[in-house]
Structures are given as C-alpha cells and as structure tokens.
Design a protein around this motif. Structure first.
Motif, PDB file in Angstrom:
ATOM      1  N   ARG A   7       9.678 -28.115  71.839  1.00  0.00           N
ATOM      2  CA  ARG A   7      10.950 -28.159  71.124  1.00  0.00           C
ATOM      3  C   ARG A   7      11.605 -29.539  71.232  1.00  0.00           C
ATOM      4  O   ARG A   7      12.182 -30.036  70.263  1.00  0.00           O
ATOM      5  N   ARG A  51      16.308 -21.003  69.122  1.00  0.00           N
ATOM      6  CA  ARG A  51      15.644 -20.876  70.418  1.00  0.00           C
ATOM      7  C   ARG A  51      16.687 -20.411  71.429  1.00  0.00           C
ATOM      8  O   ARG A  51      17.834 -20.868  71.424  1.00  0.00           O
ATOM      9  N   ASP A 109      15.640 -21.762  62.813  1.00  0.00           N
ATOM     10  CA  ASP A 109      14.740 -21.650  63.965  1.00  0.00           C
ATOM     11  C   ASP A 109      15.582 -21.658  65.238  1.00  0.00           C
ATOM     12  O   ASP A 109      15.819 -22.695  65.840  1.00  0.00           O
ATOM     13  N   ALA A 160      19.369 -14.248  64.540  1.00  0.00           N
ATOM     14  CA  ALA A 160      18.036 -14.669  64.105  1.00  0.00           C
ATOM     15  C   ALA A 160      17.536 -13.801  62.956  1.00  0.00           C
ATOM     16  O   ALA A 160      16.892 -14.287  62.021  1.00  0.00           O
ATOM     17  N   ALA A 186      18.556 -26.314  60.649  1.00  0.00           N
ATOM     18  CA  ALA A 186      17.556 -25.285  60.933  1.00  0.00           C
ATOM     19  C   ALA A 186      17.128 -25.200  62.390  1.00  0.00           C
ATOM     20  O   ALA A 186      16.502 -24.217  62.784  1.00  0.00           O
ATOM     21  N   ASN A 187      17.415 -26.199  63.218  1.00  0.00           N
ATOM     22  CA  ASN A 187      16.949 -26.194  64.609  1.00  0.00           C
ATOM     23  C   ASN A 187      18.129 -26.030  65.557  1.00  0.00           C
ATOM     24  O   ASN A 187      18.845 -26.990  65.847  1.00  0.00           O
ATOM     25  N   ASN A 215       6.975 -24.334  75.993  1.00  0.00           N
ATOM     26  CA  ASN A 215       7.996 -24.108  74.958  1.00  0.00           C
ATOM     27  C   ASN A 215       9.069 -25.196  74.940  1.00  0.00           C
ATOM     28  O   ASN A 215       9.356 -25.749  73.867  1.00  0.00           O
ATOM     29  N   GLY A 259      11.295 -31.927  62.945  1.00  0.00           N
ATOM     30  CA  GLY A 259      10.973 -30.744  63.735  1.00  0.00           C
ATOM     31  C   GLY A 259      11.384 -30.855  65.186  1.00  0.00           C
ATOM     32  O   GLY A 259      11.495 -29.834  65.880  1.00  0.00           O
ATOM     33  N   ASP A 287      13.104 -18.001  74.991  1.00  0.00           N
ATOM     34  CA  ASP A 287      12.128 -19.064  74.733  1.00  0.00           C
ATOM     35  C   ASP A 287      11.834 -19.935  75.943  1.00  0.00           C
ATOM     36  O   ASP A 287      10.720 -20.430  76.083  1.00  0.00           O
ATOM     37  N   SER A 302      17.155 -31.444  67.240  1.00  0.00           N
ATOM     38  CA  SER A 302      17.805 -30.140  67.337  1.00  0.00           C
ATOM     39  C   SER A 302      19.203 -30.271  67.924  1.00  0.00           C
ATOM     40  O   SER A 302      19.576 -31.309  68.491  1.00  0.00           O
ATOM     41  N   ASN A 346      19.502 -24.416  69.329  1.00  0.00           N
ATOM     42  CA  ASN A 346      19.189 -23.906  70.667  1.00  0.00           C
ATOM     43  C   ASN A 346      20.447 -23.270  71.251  1.00  0.00           C
ATOM     44  O   ASN A 346      21.491 -23.919  71.346  1.00  0.00           O
ATOM     45  N   HIS A 396      15.923 -18.252  58.167  1.00  0.00           N
ATOM     46  CA  HIS A 396      15.570 -19.632  57.841  1.00  0.00           C
ATOM     47  C   HIS A 396      15.999 -20.614  58.933  1.00  0.00           C
ATOM     48  O   HIS A 396      15.665 -21.794  58.848  1.00  0.00           O
TER      49      HIS A 396
END
Length: 482
Positions: free
Chosen positions: A402, A293, A291, A284, A264-265, A398, A205, A338, A208, A267, A289
């Motif tokens: 991240r 930012r 994520d 987005a 999935a991550n 935020n 998680g 974000d 990124s 920026n 699916h």
C-alpha cells in the motif's frame, strides 16, 4: 557471492498459511535464494529451526512527538527491532509537538530528515499531514522530491485537543491567519491528493490518504457528560468520553468525502471498536469504487479497559471494553482488517501523567508498543487459529504494498533482506524495564506472550542478536515508492 546464509529456518510468507523449511541466501542487502540445502563461503547463521518472518513494516509510529526527534529515532528504532520491525513509517506534521513549528513542508521536512539521519537501527519513512491550504499545494512536490506518497487527516483536531477538550486548536496547530482545520479543509486535502494522483499516474496506486476517524463535537459533549456524572474513572471513563459511534460517524463522513472528491485510496487508521469496523465495512460496500484499507493496532487487540496496566494505556482512539476487542478479532479472522500496527508514541512518565496522576483526562495520549507487535499478534492470533501466512500479510506484505515499499514485505529473491527470527515456543512476561524504549512503563506490563523475536536483520545487517541490540545504526530513510 553470498554474504550471509540463514540456515535451518522455517520461512513464513503471505503466500502460504504454513511455514516452509529453507535456507535464505543474502548478498548486498538483498535476498538472492530461498531454498533448502544451500552452502555459502560467507557468514552462516544457524536459525535453529525458528520461524523466519519477513521484517515487520510497522506503518504507524510517531517518532519525535513527545521527545526530541533525534533521541526518539535512536531509542525507539531499537525498541522496534526488538519486535521484529525492520521498517517504521512514522507520522509527522507541523504545529505543536514534533518540531514545534509551522510553515511550508519545503522548509520543515528537510529538517526532519536531517534530525533523523544516521540514528535509526531500522529503515524508516514518513507520512505527512497537510495542516494548511499551503501544504495542499505542496503535495506533488512531496511525492516527487521527497518520496512521501502517503498523507494524513486528524479529523478531530479542529475542535478537540490531542489529550482532551481544547478551546484553542488554531494555536495548537499553528495555522495561518484566517484558516480553519475543518471538514472543508479535509475535502480540499482529498481533492489535492487526488490531483497529485492524476498528475503522477504511474505512482497513483501508491499515493493514499489516511484518516484518524473521531468526531470532535461528540467527544467534547461526552467528555462533559462523563465528568459531570462522575461514576466512571480511568480507561473506562476515557472510552466513554470518546464513544465508538464518534468513530463510526467520522468513518461515514470521511468515506462520503472520498466519494465526492473521487479519491480512491483511503486508509482508515486504528479502528478501535465494533461500531467503527461496522461503519468501515458498510462504507466499502456503499462505495465499491474506493479502495479502503482498514488498520487496527496491537494495543486494541491485546488490551481492554480492565486488563491494561493503568492509565498509561490512554490513547486515541481509546482502549475499549472486552466486547470491542473481540469484535476486532472477528474482523481480523474474517479478513476485513488489512494490517496491524503499533501506533508507537513513546511518552515518558514525567510527561505522561499530570496532576493528579490518576486522572485520565489530564494524562497525555499515546504509548509505545512496537516491541510487542509481532510477538503479541502471534501469541493471540495463533490461539485463535490465525495462520502464520496471514500474520505475515498483516504485518508486512499488505502495508508494504500500500505504501510504496516495493522491495520490502516478503522473503523472496530480489527483496530486501529484512528478516526476523521468531521462537514460537518461548513464553515470556512483558516488563517495561526490558525494552530499549525510553518509556518507563507499558500498558502490557505483566502480559504473558508465547512467541519471542530473537534476531532481526535489516537489509542483511544483524541488528538484534539473541534478543540484544548489536552494532551501530544502519537504518536508512526510504524514499517511496522504493
């Protein structure tokens, strides 16, 4: 035992739109209590009713890009503290600029850490850019061994230079023989980052990939068109030479590659225009699916091609016309941005301005601005109705969440005592000479701000006192997640 008690402050956090009156008790560099009416045997500082913001997590800086890293670490961290920044995440890569060398990160990055150690006034971490195929294989080691879980792609570097057109980007990037920095490489970087996430599921998680979204071929073509037409100059010419649809197209490409690779991550960095933000929001919705930012800079929120102070405001992506600035603010107020950063890259006059000095196409790209991040966002944000709590989320909570800064981002028990005091009623005029940065100019020269950071605490250490830097460097390298 409490080491420090900040009394008589109004605490701002991402959880509440409005400040809450309280005292903040600090011990061993951490916050232990946040409640009114406290007393302490240790040092007591009366905040005079000022706002207490969580220390800014400026997730986009560039220490060492134009000046030696040891020098930048000291001077630009001092400037950061002036803006309430307590943690700076700075981008680093192999190739020309920075350390001016190539090779594996296993050899390169320890030298980065060595050069920065003991010089920073704020805590700091690094994002790294996988420039070669060899770097992709190093990604899991960079996460586990060095605490770097965030990586970057510069989408235009393969075919367009840092400052403008370039016919020899391979040499600039110091790539191994036979390698290219192109869309295929970007795909393989994404696959490598996703492989690292799968190998380290407990950290996935916070692993990124960030992207600078501009399209080299479009910028090269439009630069030629603008120069041949000759009817634009300065920042207007530079914005037209790197048109907003170049950003939007790059966002589309990056997003589809993320979908293709299962990463999935993602920026999307320093989105500067209405078209770039529109593309980001569309992607987005197209790929729910992933994520995504979305980041914007304080420079793109405060200045436009007419109000910025000269071509010292040259930056990538460019400062835009006023309609793009207003579009960015619309997204900030809607909640589709974000975090807000400085993209601080100190570039002194002798290097910034080429010959002739008024030609934007020969000037270097980038400028400092961490000093104005929180004051500028409060000034313009509050005028537009942005709640204090949202400002705290955009500048601290935020980005901290991240990027794996688990003990930073808010004012609450157990978190690092990273705090800045802000006088929301102090009007002042931006002057480059007042900054601790070694940059002699600022694009914000003469701008009037209506909020002032007066004090900054890094893990309870008072590094900015009544607007002045005090003490010795206390900043530490933050191995993430931390």
């Amino acid at each position: 035992m409490t080491d420090l008690l900040l009394k008589n402050v109004k605490v701002v956090t991402h959880e509440n739109d409005h400040p809450v009156e309280a005292d903040i008790a600090i011990a061993d560099g951490r916050i232990v209590r946040v409640e009114p009416g406290q007393s302490a045997a240790g040092e007591v500082i009366d905040g005079g009713g000022k706002l207490a913001f969580p220390g800014v997590v400026d997730a986009h800086q560039h220490w060492g890009i134009y000046n030696p890293l040891p020098e930048d670490t000291e001077s630009e961290s001092r400037a950061s503290a002036q803006g309430g920044v307590t943690t700076a995440l700075t981008y680093m890569r192999t190739g020309q600029y920075y350390l001016n060398r190539g090779g594996p990160y296993a050899e390169f990055f320890p030298e980065v850490l060595k050069q920065a150690e003991g010089r920073a006034y704020v805590d700091y971490g690094f994002h790294l850019a996988p420039m070669s195929s060899g770097h992709i294989g190093e990604l899991p080691d960079l996460v586990e061994r060095f605490g770097v879980p965030s990586f970057k792609i510069f989408m235009f570097y393969g075919g367009h230079g840092l400052h403008g057109r370039s016919d020899d980007q391979r040499a600039f990037l110091m790539l191994p023989e036979g390698e290219r920095y192109d869309y295929a490489h970007f795909e393989f970087v994404m696959r490598g980052v996703q492989a690292a996430r799968e190998r380290l599921p407990e950290l996935a998680g916070e692993i990124s990939l960030s992207l600078h979204c501009e399209t080299a071929e479009i910028m090269t073509a439009y630069t030629k068109l603008v120069e041949e037409a000759g009817d634009l100059s300065g920042l207007a010419a530079y914005s037209a030479s790197r048109p907003p649809h170049s950003e939007g197209l790059a966002v589309f490409i990056a997003s589809y590659l993320a979908h293709e690779t299962g990463l999935a991550n993602i920026n999307l960095l320093h989105l500067s225009s209405a078209k770039a933000l529109d593309a980001a929001v569309r992607m987005a919705a197209t790929f729910p699916h992933i994520d995504f930012r979305r980041e914007v800079t304080i420079g793109h929120l405060l200045a436009d091609i007419d109000t910025a102070s000269g071509i010292g405001a040259k930056v990538n992506p460019p400062i835009r016309p006023r309609e793009d600035v207003e579009a960015l603010w619309g997204h900030v107020l809607e909640g589709t941005v974000d975090w807000v950063v400085s993209d601080h890259a100190c570039c002194r006059e002798e290097l910034k301005f080429g010959e002739p000095s008024d030609n934007v196409f020969v000037a270097k790209a980038g400028f400092g601005g961490a000093e104005y991040l929180l004051p500028g966002l409060i000034t313009e944000g509050r005028r537009r109705g942005l709640p204090y709590g949202r400002i705290a989320a955009l500048t601290s909570w935020n980005p901290a969440k991240r990027y794996g800064l688990r003990t930073k981002g808010t004012i609450a028990p157990g978190f690092d005592a990273d705090i800045c005091l802000v006088d929301p009623g102090q009007t002042w005029t931006v002057r480059a000479q007042d900054s601790e940065s070694t940059q002699e100019y600022t694009p914000f020269e003469g701008f009037e701000l209506t909020a002032k950071v007066t004090d900054t605490f890094v893990r309870g250490n008072h590094v900015l006192d009544a607007g002045k830097i005090v003490g010795r460097p206390v900043g530490r390298y933050v191995s993430r997640p931390a």
